[in-house]
Enzyme design. Structure first.
Site, PDB file in Angstrom:
ATOM      1  N   GLU A  34       0.826  -1.208   0.000  1.00  0.00           N
ATOM      2  CA  GLU A  34       0.000   0.000   0.000  1.00  0.00           C
ATOM      3  C   GLU A  34       0.857   1.253   0.000  1.00  0.00           C
ATOM      4  O   GLU A  34       1.252   1.746   1.072  1.00  0.00           O
ATOM      5  CB  GLU A  34      -0.923   0.029   1.229  1.00  0.00           C
ATOM      6  CG  GLU A  34      -2.072  -0.950   1.167  1.00  0.00           C
ATOM      7  CD  GLU A  34      -3.019  -0.800   2.352  1.00  0.00           C
ATOM      8  OE1 GLU A  34      -2.700  -0.063   3.309  1.00  0.00           O
ATOM      9  OE2 GLU A  34      -4.093  -1.444   2.315  1.00  0.00           O
TER      10      GLU A  34
ATOM     11  N   GLU B 237      -6.189  -7.522  -0.402  1.00  0.00           N
ATOM     12  CA  GLU B 237      -6.517  -7.244   1.001  1.00  0.00           C
ATOM     13  C   GLU B 237      -7.845  -6.518   1.066  1.00  0.00           C
ATOM     14  O   GLU B 237      -8.061  -5.540   0.345  1.00  0.00           O
ATOM     15  CB  GLU B 237      -5.410  -6.381   1.632  1.00  0.00           C
ATOM     16  CG  GLU B 237      -5.679  -6.027   3.081  1.00  0.00           C
ATOM     17  CD  GLU B 237      -4.572  -5.159   3.686  1.00  0.00           C
ATOM     18  OE1 GLU B 237      -3.389  -5.400   3.398  1.00  0.00           O
ATOM     19  OE2 GLU B 237      -4.923  -4.225   4.435  1.00  0.00           O
TER      20      GLU B 237
END
Ligand code: MG
Length: 429
Positions: free
Chosen positions: A178, A266
């Site tokens: 991320e 995710e």
């Protein structure tokens, strides 16, 4: 599409006398299962190499495939979640939940991460090797928010992983979990191209998933300027259902329409900080979107930390064997979603949303299929043999099948509607 509520019904009291008999049957079934396993095909046996084609990820037969599984928690030393990096946890999730993918989330620059403690890599390797042994897909995740600062380390790490595991179709590389709110063209994309190039020197074909700005939410931005001249590249889409709703699905739709493939490496049932209450309404909306578009997903996360996203309550065993009492509300919800997940959807036919339920899951002797507009049901074993091919009476909304004679293992149920065929899996105990 996935159904949740019906799966928790308790055993009717009138069958108490049958329970001991059921135990004997279950033991016998487990014994048969052990004998039968050498013949059973795993998800990777079935689907083989994953290949990106346009905005879809296809299996070895060119069919869209949607994997469903779990993400491990950060691997970081002394964060708690590393205790669940065990082969027994992988085995339990495969055998009880029916996961087809697992994600090893190797913390990088944060305290206790790989930069500080190389034993994180051993945790990842353990998960990868057990996933290969069990025949499921596995994501090797460089779990970083600042990977561009550790590009040399990332390249060395992924070169090692590609050398060790690049020959296995099981392995998926996720090279940047991320990124924060930084530039795609100036920072993330150049980093990704360097790491991809290093992997491709060793492993020319396995799927690589690339993170993107705003914690892997700006897939629309990527779709205007994707990585070119590389094969088998997909992009991560991350969401947390209590924070991210339709606006993020709209961004994902833009990305799909622009022709890039997405992989939800995710997602959470709760808020973006990993805590708070489960938002079941938005989870359902998201799961419908993923199923309709054949997108794979891993839920965050396998851990017992006291926060909403954990699937386990504090102190749950680190060797699997979990019962309902070991699961959090998120864990119960996600288990049912994964157990009942559509493996693949015929995306070429009329896009018509259908509601149906297959329960219980896993199934013992009888399975119920409930839905409207089903015209034919087929049950197929993993060798491709059609075990049942049954027309459904018009307007019949619930179909009951006796599967007592089936061996324990994984089966495919095809629900043929007028314009569309849904493919679901059935786990027989
Ligand atoms: Mg390869």
């Amino acid at each position: 599409m996935h159904q949740i509520k019906l799966l928790h019904s308790s055993v009717p009291t009138c069958v108490n006398t049958l329970i001991s008999m059921r135990k004997i049957v279950l033991l016998f079934s487990l014994l048969l299962g052990c004998i039968g396993k050498q013949y059973a095909q795993s998800p990777v046996d079935i689907h083989g190499n994953l290949q990106v084609s346009g905005n879809q990820i296809l299996n070895q037969y060119g069919e869209a495939v949607s994997l469903a599984g779990m993400s491990m928690f950060w691997s970081n030393t002394n964060w708690g979640g590393e205790a669940y990096y065990t082969s027994e946890v992988v085995d339990w999730l495969v055998e009880d939940w029916g996961i087809t993918v697992i994600r090893a989330a190797m913390g990088v620059e944060a305290s206790g991460g790989y930069i500080w403690d190389a034993s994180n890599k051993d945790r990842v390797k353990l998960i990868v090797e057990e996933a290969i042994a069990k025949g499921i897909y596995v994501i090797i995740d460089w779990h970083s928010h600042h990977a561009e600062d550790y590009e040399d380390e990332a390249i060395a790490f992924f070169e090692e992983m590609a050398t060790l595991y690049g020959e296995y179709p099981n392995v998926i590389y996720e090279i940047y979990n991320e990124p924060v709110q930084i530039s795609w063209p100036d920072i993330i994309k150049p980093y990704a191209e360097q790491v991809i190039d290093a992997i491709r020197q060793i492993d020319e074909d396995n799927l690589i998933v690339v993170g993107n700005p705003t914690w892997s939410q700006d897939v629309d931005v990527v779709s205007w300027d994707p990585i070119v001249d590389e094969i088998n590249i997909a992009y991560s889409l991350h969401f947390y259902a209590a924070t991210h709703g339709q606006y993020l699905r709209d961004k994902a739709q833009v990305a799909l329409d622009n022709g890039i493939a997405l992989f939800v490496t995710e997602w959470g049932t709760v808020s973006a900080n990993g805590d708070g209450q489960v938002n079941e309404f938005e989870v359902n909306a998201w799961m419908d979107f993923l199923c309709e578009n054949g997108i794979s997903h891993c839920n965050w996360s396998v851990n017992d930390k006291l926060e909403g996203a954990s699937i386990l309550v504090d102190g749950a065993s680190t060797t699997g064997g979990w019962t309902e009492a070991d699961y959090t509300p998120s864990g119960l919800l996600v288990k049912d979603i994964i157990q009942d997940w559509c493996l693949s959807v015929d995306l070429n036919n009329e896009n018509q949303s259908m509601e149906y339920q297959i329960f219980p899951s896993p199934v013992a002797d009888e399975v119920y299929i409930h839905g409207e507009g089903i015209e034919r049901i087929r049950v197929i074993d993993l060798s491709g043999q059609v075990l049942l091919n049954q027309a459904v009476t018009p307007n019949q909304r619930t179909v009951h099948l006796d599967v007592q004679a089936y061996r324990p293992g994984l089966y495919i149920i095809e629900l043929h509607h007028k314009y569309r065929t849904y493919t679901k899996k059935m786990i027989k105990q």
